[in-house]
Design a protein around this motif. Structure first.
Motif, PDB file in Angstrom:
ATOM      1  N   ILE A  79     -13.003  13.842 -10.356  1.00 22.30           N
ATOM      2  CA  ILE A  79     -13.795  15.071 -10.258  1.00 22.30           C
ATOM      3  C   ILE A  79     -14.408  15.384 -11.618  1.00 22.30           C
ATOM      4  O   ILE A  79     -13.914  14.929 -12.653  1.00 22.30           O
ATOM      5  N   CYS A  80     -15.495  16.128 -11.633  1.00 22.82           N
ATOM      6  CA  CYS A  80     -16.143  16.556 -12.869  1.00 22.82           C
ATOM      7  C   CYS A  80     -15.771  18.009 -13.144  1.00 22.82           C
ATOM      8  O   CYS A  80     -15.280  18.709 -12.266  1.00 22.82           O
ATOM      9  N   ALA A  81     -16.033  18.442 -14.383  1.00 20.63           N
ATOM     10  CA  ALA A  81     -15.651  19.800 -14.767  1.00 20.63           C
ATOM     11  C   ALA A  81     -16.491  20.839 -14.033  1.00 20.63           C
ATOM     12  O   ALA A  81     -16.036  21.951 -13.794  1.00 20.63           O
ATOM     13  N   ASP A  82     -17.746  20.474 -13.662  1.00 18.20           N
ATOM     14  CA  ASP A  82     -18.619  21.476 -13.045  1.00 18.20           C
ATOM     15  C   ASP A  82     -18.660  21.355 -11.522  1.00 18.20           C
ATOM     16  O   ASP A  82     -19.555  21.901 -10.889  1.00 18.20           O
ATOM     17  N   ASP A  83     -17.695  20.650 -10.936  1.00 19.25           N
ATOM     18  CA  ASP A  83     -17.646  20.576  -9.474  1.00 19.25           C
ATOM     19  C   ASP A  83     -17.270  21.923  -8.882  1.00 19.25           C
ATOM     20  O   ASP A  83     -16.599  22.727  -9.526  1.00 19.25           O
ATOM     21  N   ASN A  84     -17.679  22.134  -7.644  1.00 19.46           N
ATOM     22  CA  ASN A  84     -17.437  23.399  -6.959  1.00 19.46           C
ATOM     23  C   ASN A  84     -15.936  23.557  -6.673  1.00 19.46           C
ATOM     24  O   ASN A  84     -15.377  22.876  -5.817  1.00 19.46           O
ATOM     25  N   GLN A  85     -15.290  24.448  -7.426  1.00 20.80           N
ATOM     26  CA  GLN A  85     -13.826  24.580  -7.335  1.00 20.80           C
ATOM     27  C   GLN A  85     -13.385  25.109  -5.981  1.00 20.80           C
ATOM     28  O   GLN A  85     -12.296  24.812  -5.513  1.00 20.80           O
ATOM     29  N   LEU A  86     -14.259  25.906  -5.348  1.00 21.00           N
ATOM     30  CA  LEU A  86     -13.906  26.487  -4.048  1.00 21.00           C
ATOM     31  C   LEU A  86     -13.751  25.387  -2.998  1.00 21.00           C
ATOM     32  O   LEU A  86     -12.797  25.375  -2.219  1.00 21.00           O
ATOM     33  N   ILE A  87     -14.693  24.432  -3.004  1.00 20.86           N
ATOM     34  CA  ILE A  87     -14.636  23.353  -2.020  1.00 20.86           C
ATOM     35  C   ILE A  87     -13.473  22.411  -2.337  1.00 20.86           C
ATOM     36  O   ILE A  87     -12.767  21.955  -1.439  1.00 20.86           O
ATOM     37  N   LEU A  88     -13.231  22.156  -3.634  1.00 18.89           N
ATOM     38  CA  LEU A  88     -12.096  21.313  -4.026  1.00 18.89           C
ATOM     39  C   LEU A  88     -10.788  21.911  -3.516  1.00 18.89           C
ATOM     40  O   LEU A  88      -9.937  21.222  -2.965  1.00 18.89           O
ATOM     41  N   MET A  89     -10.660  23.223  -3.704  1.00 15.53           N
ATOM     42  CA  MET A  89      -9.442  23.917  -3.298  1.00 15.53           C
ATOM     43  C   MET A  89      -9.303  23.904  -1.771  1.00 15.53           C
ATOM     44  O   MET A  89      -8.207  23.755  -1.242  1.00 15.53           O
TER      45      MET A  89
ATOM     46  N   ASP B  33      -4.637  14.190 -13.100  1.00 15.21           N
ATOM     47  CA  ASP B  33      -6.071  14.349 -12.803  1.00 15.21           C
ATOM     48  C   ASP B  33      -6.306  14.264 -11.307  1.00 15.21           C
ATOM     49  O   ASP B  33      -5.641  13.508 -10.613  1.00 15.21           O
ATOM     50  N   TRP B  34      -7.286  15.015 -10.848  1.00 15.02           N
ATOM     51  CA  TRP B  34      -7.625  14.991  -9.429  1.00 15.02           C
ATOM     52  C   TRP B  34      -8.701  13.938  -9.167  1.00 15.02           C
ATOM     53  O   TRP B  34      -9.620  13.770  -9.964  1.00 15.02           O
ATOM     54  N   MET B  35      -8.568  13.245  -8.039  1.00 14.84           N
ATOM     55  CA  MET B  35      -9.607  12.339  -7.566  1.00 14.84           C
ATOM     56  C   MET B  35     -10.060  12.870  -6.213  1.00 14.84           C
ATOM     57  O   MET B  35      -9.232  13.338  -5.430  1.00 14.84           O
ATOM     58  N   VAL B  36     -11.350  12.784  -5.937  1.00 15.61           N
ATOM     59  CA  VAL B  36     -11.810  13.177  -4.609  1.00 15.61           C
ATOM     60  C   VAL B  36     -12.079  11.906  -3.802  1.00 15.61           C
ATOM     61  O   VAL B  36     -12.641  10.948  -4.325  1.00 15.61           O
ATOM     62  N   ILE B  37     -11.574  11.876  -2.567  1.00 12.95           N
ATOM     63  CA  ILE B  37     -11.722  10.698  -1.716  1.00 12.95           C
ATOM     64  C   ILE B  37     -12.846  10.950  -0.730  1.00 12.95           C
ATOM     65  O   ILE B  37     -12.848  11.955  -0.031  1.00 12.95           O
TER      66      ILE B  37
ATOM     67  N   MET C 111       0.848  -1.181   0.000  1.00 10.82           N
ATOM     68  CA  MET C 111       0.000   0.000   0.000  1.00 10.82           C
ATOM     69  C   MET C 111       0.882   1.229   0.000  1.00 10.82           C
ATOM     70  O   MET C 111       1.779   1.345   0.833  1.00 10.82           O
ATOM     71  N   GLU C 112       0.646   2.127  -0.947  1.00 11.32           N
ATOM     72  CA  GLU C 112       1.453   3.330  -1.024  1.00 11.32           C
ATOM     73  C   GLU C 112       0.634   4.549  -0.661  1.00 11.32           C
ATOM     74  O   GLU C 112      -0.575   4.583  -0.883  1.00 11.32           O
ATOM     75  N   ALA C 113       1.300   5.545  -0.099  1.00  5.83           N
ATOM     76  CA  ALA C 113       0.614   6.768   0.325  1.00  5.83           C
ATOM     77  C   ALA C 113       0.082   7.488  -0.905  1.00  5.83           C
ATOM     78  O   ALA C 113       0.827   7.747  -1.851  1.00  5.83           O
ATOM     79  N   LEU C 114      -1.216   7.800  -0.893  1.00  5.78           N
ATOM     80  CA  LEU C 114      -1.850   8.409  -2.054  1.00  5.78           C
ATOM     81  C   LEU C 114      -2.086   9.894  -1.828  1.00  5.78           C
ATOM     82  O   LEU C 114      -1.790  10.710  -2.680  1.00  5.78           O
ATOM     83  N   SER C 115      -2.604  10.241  -0.665  1.00  6.21           N
ATOM     84  CA  SER C 115      -2.857  11.656  -0.412  1.00  6.21           C
ATOM     85  C   SER C 115      -2.933  11.904   1.085  1.00  6.21           C
ATOM     86  O   SER C 115      -2.825  10.978   1.878  1.00  6.21           O
TER      87      SER C 115
END
Lengths: 143, 127
Positions: B97-107, B79-83, A83-87
């Motif tokens: 993430i999608c193109a129309d996701d809320n950028q403020l919350i992502l940031m 690419d960004w993934m949201v966990i 398992m590697e650190a992802l974020s």
């Protein structure tokens, strides 16, 4: 302002959930039976970690092994992948959590950082989303 | 045969186009298809999701509770993934993430580790 933020921090610290009890006996099998060698960097790691009772990743390269399934310490997973650190994530009380992803089955897990973890690698992981050059355009800082 | 399959896929595409869901947290009614024709799995406004798929056992999950976004992961492609983490059973999932996701919350999620450091970051200025 700083005073208010400190009291909020203290309040979060006061009603923090205690660390989960583990049923697995770590002292079974004699002295240093649970020390391990890291799968990523081959460092010999002792099982006592400062600041936490569950050593679950290498303090040098943050790599871990996929051994637990749902409950920390149950050793029920048959995968045994690396398992590697992802974020990096932050709990509401300000505690940093490493998100690990299994390289062989893709499973995710969140683990607290330990006191002797490599701070440089931790910070590199935390700034990883901000290294993207297109990000300023995406948050409308530049046209 | 291929014609039937084509019709079927077109039907499912059309169903996806008109399908909507309402967010379990903010109540916003969202179309199930994102801009580029893929099915979205989180609310574009508050980024919360719902626990409908069991990732450990596989198959549908009977938890059905809210999943809150906790971290941003970056793939090798940039690419960004949201966990997401389930608030009831602590299961983790990751989704693009999608193109129309809320950028403020992502940031906000992306900079949160640096805003609340668990150790002093001043020493890294010397490196």
């Amino acid at each position: 302002m700083p005073r208010r933020s400190r009291s909020a921090h203290e309040r979060a610290r006061a009603n923090r959930r205690p660390q989960r009890h583990k049923d697995v006996l770590h002292r079974q099998g004699g002295h240093r039976a649970n020390d391990f060698r890291c799968v990523g960097c081959r460092l010999d790691v002792s099982s006592d970690a400062p600041g936490t009772t569950h050593r679950n990743h290498c303090p040098n390269c943050l790599a871990s092994l996929h051994v637990d399934r749902r409950i920390p310490g149950d050793r029920a997973a048959s995968c045994r992948g690396r398992m590697e650190a992802l974020s990096m994530s932050v709990r509401p009380d300000g505690e940093w959590m490493i998100i690990h992803q299994c390289r062989s089955c893709g499973e995710l897990s969140a683990n607290r950082i330990a006191g002797d973890d490599n701070a440089l690698i931790l910070v590199r992981l935390a700034v990883k989303p901000l290294r993207d050059p297109g990000i300023a355009r995406r948050v409308f800082l530049v046209p | 045969m291929s014609n039937t399959k084509k019709t079927l896929s077109r039907t499912s595409q059309n169903i996806l186009k008109i399908d909507t869901f309402s967010c379990v947290r903010c109540g916003l009614t969202v179309s199930a298809a994102a801009g580029d024709g893929i099915r979205r799995n989180h609310c574009p406004s508050c980024l919360h999701s719902q626990h409908v798929h069991d990732h450990v056992e596989g198959g549908p999950s009977d938890c059905q509770s809210r999943m809150s976004p906790i971290a941003i992961a970056v793939l090798r492609t940039g690419d960004w993934m949201v966990i997401h983490r389930c608030v009831r059973c602590d299961e983790l999932t990751s989704s693009p993430i999608c193109a129309d996701d809320n950028q403020l919350i992502l940031m906000r999620i992306a900079v949160r580790p640096l805003a609340q450091p668990s150790f002093p970051l001043e020493t890294f200025g010397d490196l």
